[in-house]
Design a protein around this motif. Structure first.
Motif, PDB file in Angstrom:
ATOM      1  N   ILE A 252       1.006  -1.416   0.007  1.00 19.90           N
ATOM      2  CA  ILE A 252      -0.213   0.113  -0.040  1.00 19.90           C
ATOM      3  C   ILE A 252       1.214   1.318   0.117  1.00 19.90           C
ATOM      4  O   ILE A 252       0.408   2.238  -0.801  1.00 19.90           O
ATOM      5  N   MET A 253       1.820   1.129   0.794  1.00 24.01           N
ATOM      6  CA  MET A 253       2.833   2.409   1.086  1.00 24.01           C
ATOM      7  C   MET A 253       3.738   2.760  -0.351  1.00 24.01           C
ATOM      8  O   MET A 253       3.804   3.683  -0.905  1.00 24.01           O
ATOM      9  N   SER A 254       3.864   1.359  -1.058  1.00 25.01           N
ATOM     10  CA  SER A 254       4.666   1.598  -2.339  1.00 25.01           C
ATOM     11  C   SER A 254       3.715   2.276  -3.464  1.00 25.01           C
ATOM     12  O   SER A 254       4.186   2.628  -4.434  1.00 25.01           O
ATOM     13  N   LYS A 255       2.663   2.034  -3.547  1.00 19.53           N
ATOM     14  CA  LYS A 255       1.709   2.540  -4.593  1.00 19.53           C
ATOM     15  C   LYS A 255       1.137   3.935  -4.395  1.00 19.53           C
ATOM     16  O   LYS A 255       0.547   4.549  -5.325  1.00 19.53           O
ATOM     17  N   ARG A 256       1.188   4.389  -3.183  1.00 18.48           N
ATOM     18  CA  ARG A 256       0.584   5.690  -3.128  1.00 18.48           C
ATOM     19  C   ARG A 256       1.734   6.764  -3.593  1.00 18.48           C
ATOM     20  O   ARG A 256       3.104   6.537  -3.845  1.00 18.48           O
ATOM     21  N   GLU A 257       1.167   7.965  -3.852  1.00 15.63           N
ATOM     22  CA  GLU A 257       1.944   8.975  -4.477  1.00 15.63           C
ATOM     23  C   GLU A 257       2.855   9.629  -3.224  1.00 15.63           C
ATOM     24  O   GLU A 257       2.257  10.049  -2.192  1.00 15.63           O
ATOM     25  N   LYS A 258       4.226   9.816  -3.477  1.00 19.89           N
ATOM     26  CA  LYS A 258       4.885  10.393  -2.379  1.00 19.89           C
ATOM     27  C   LYS A 258       4.821  11.974  -2.535  1.00 19.89           C
ATOM     28  O   LYS A 258       4.935  12.483  -3.854  1.00 19.89           O
ATOM     29  N   SER A 259       5.147  12.493  -1.434  1.00 14.58           N
ATOM     30  CA  SER A 259       5.350  14.091  -1.420  1.00 14.58           C
ATOM     31  C   SER A 259       6.419  14.468  -1.651  1.00 14.58           C
ATOM     32  O   SER A 259       7.572  13.743  -1.727  1.00 14.58           O
ATOM     33  N   LEU A 260       6.749  15.702  -2.246  1.00 13.98           N
ATOM     34  CA  LEU A 260       8.053  16.264  -2.281  1.00 13.98           C
ATOM     35  C   LEU A 260       8.993  16.132  -1.466  1.00 13.98           C
ATOM     36  O   LEU A 260      10.277  15.739  -1.465  1.00 13.98           O
ATOM     37  N   ARG A 261       8.580  16.473  -0.131  1.00 13.15           N
ATOM     38  CA  ARG A 261       9.303  16.258   1.106  1.00 13.15           C
ATOM     39  C   ARG A 261       9.888  14.798   1.222  1.00 13.15           C
ATOM     40  O   ARG A 261      11.011  14.549   1.557  1.00 13.15           O
ATOM     41  N   GLU A 262       8.958  13.805   0.979  1.00 15.61           N
ATOM     42  CA  GLU A 262       9.432  12.559   1.314  1.00 15.61           C
ATOM     43  C   GLU A 262      10.226  11.995   0.174  1.00 15.61           C
ATOM     44  O   GLU A 262      11.195  11.155   0.398  1.00 15.61           O
ATOM     45  N   LYS A 263      10.230  12.471  -1.225  1.00 13.29           N
ATOM     46  CA  LYS A 263      11.333  12.091  -1.999  1.00 13.29           C
ATOM     47  C   LYS A 263      12.670  12.841  -1.893  1.00 13.29           C
ATOM     48  O   LYS A 263      13.705  11.913  -1.964  1.00 13.29           O
ATOM     49  N   LEU A 264      12.476  13.994  -1.338  1.00 18.35           N
ATOM     50  CA  LEU A 264      13.843  14.774  -0.829  1.00 18.35           C
ATOM     51  C   LEU A 264      14.482  14.129   0.244  1.00 18.35           C
ATOM     52  O   LEU A 264      15.634  13.786   0.311  1.00 18.35           O
ATOM     53  N   SER A 265      13.652  13.619   1.220  1.00 17.76           N
ATOM     54  CA  SER A 265      14.125  12.765   2.129  1.00 17.76           C
ATOM     55  C   SER A 265      14.915  11.575   1.953  1.00 17.76           C
ATOM     56  O   SER A 265      15.817  10.998   2.557  1.00 17.76           O
ATOM     57  N   GLU A 266      14.337  10.825   1.009  1.00 23.18           N
ATOM     58  CA  GLU A 266      14.894   9.525   0.469  1.00 23.18           C
ATOM     59  C   GLU A 266      16.061   9.675  -0.388  1.00 23.18           C
ATOM     60  O   GLU A 266      17.062   8.886  -0.033  1.00 23.18           O
ATOM     61  N   ILE A 267      16.390  10.843  -0.936  1.00 21.52           N
ATOM     62  CA  ILE A 267      17.628  11.290  -1.612  1.00 21.52           C
ATOM     63  C   ILE A 267      18.643  11.548  -0.700  1.00 21.52           C
ATOM     64  O   ILE A 267      19.921  10.858  -0.944  1.00 21.52           O
ATOM     65  N   LEU A 268      18.089  12.352   0.473  1.00 20.71           N
ATOM     66  CA  LEU A 268      19.292  12.884   1.277  1.00 20.71           C
ATOM     67  C   LEU A 268      19.745  11.408   2.277  1.00 20.71           C
ATOM     68  O   LEU A 268      20.621  11.547   2.919  1.00 20.71           O
ATOM     69  N   ASN A 269      18.828  10.686   2.416  1.00 21.42           N
ATOM     70  CA  ASN A 269      19.118   9.274   3.191  1.00 21.42           C
ATOM     71  C   ASN A 269      19.701   8.263   2.614  1.00 21.42           C
ATOM     72  O   ASN A 269      19.735   7.122   3.067  1.00 21.42           O
ATOM     73  N   LYS A 270      20.017   8.327   1.277  1.00 18.62           N
ATOM     74  CA  LYS A 270      20.621   7.144   0.713  1.00 18.62           C
ATOM     75  C   LYS A 270      22.096   6.850   1.288  1.00 18.62           C
ATOM     76  O   LYS A 270      22.931   7.825   1.531  1.00 18.62           O
ATOM     77  N   GLU A 271      22.302   5.605   1.469  1.00 17.36           N
ATOM     78  CA  GLU A 271      23.677   5.165   1.946  1.00 17.36           C
ATOM     79  C   GLU A 271      24.718   5.208   0.749  1.00 17.36           C
ATOM     80  O   GLU A 271      24.498   4.442  -0.084  1.00 17.36           O
TER      81      GLU A 271
END
Length: 105
Positions: free
Chosen positions: A32-51
């Motif tokens: 369910i979480m993977s199918k939903r539309e991600k907000s700009l803040r969540e996308k930015l957070s994913e980019i910044l939190n990459k290892e």
């Protein structure tokens, strides 16, 4: 207006009461979480939190190379400026050299 709000509250209360015992599996929750539309803040957070994995050997080689380049004297890589003057069929070569050589003639 109050009638709509009262109706809305009753429906919400009934839905909450009906669904309080329902548990979602972790797999279903993930889908369910993977199918939903991600907000700009969540996308930015994913980019910044990459290892980022950086291999140690190439980094050490790069640092050592940089260290060696900064320590080696610059004169080792500099070429003296050379001018060639053509006079007829002869050539005169003029070089700017900073070294002093003693001539024992």
């Amino acid at each position: 207006m109050e009638h709509k709000d009262l109706f809305k509250d009753k429906i919400k209360e009934a839905m909450t009461e009906e669904t309080k015992d329902i548990k979602l599996s972790q797999d279903l929750m993930g889908r369910i979480m993977s199918k939903r539309e991600k907000s700009l803040r969540e996308k930015l957070s994913e980019i910044l939190n990459k290892e980022i994995e950086i291999p140690l050997v190439p980094v050490l080689v790069g640092i050592a190379g940089l260290f060696i380049i900064t320590i080696i004297p610059k004169e080792l890589f500099s070429y003296p400026s050379t001018q060639i003057i053509d006079i007829g069929t002869s050539q005169i070569i003029i070089r700017d050299i900073d070294e002093v050589a003693y001539n024992e003639d």
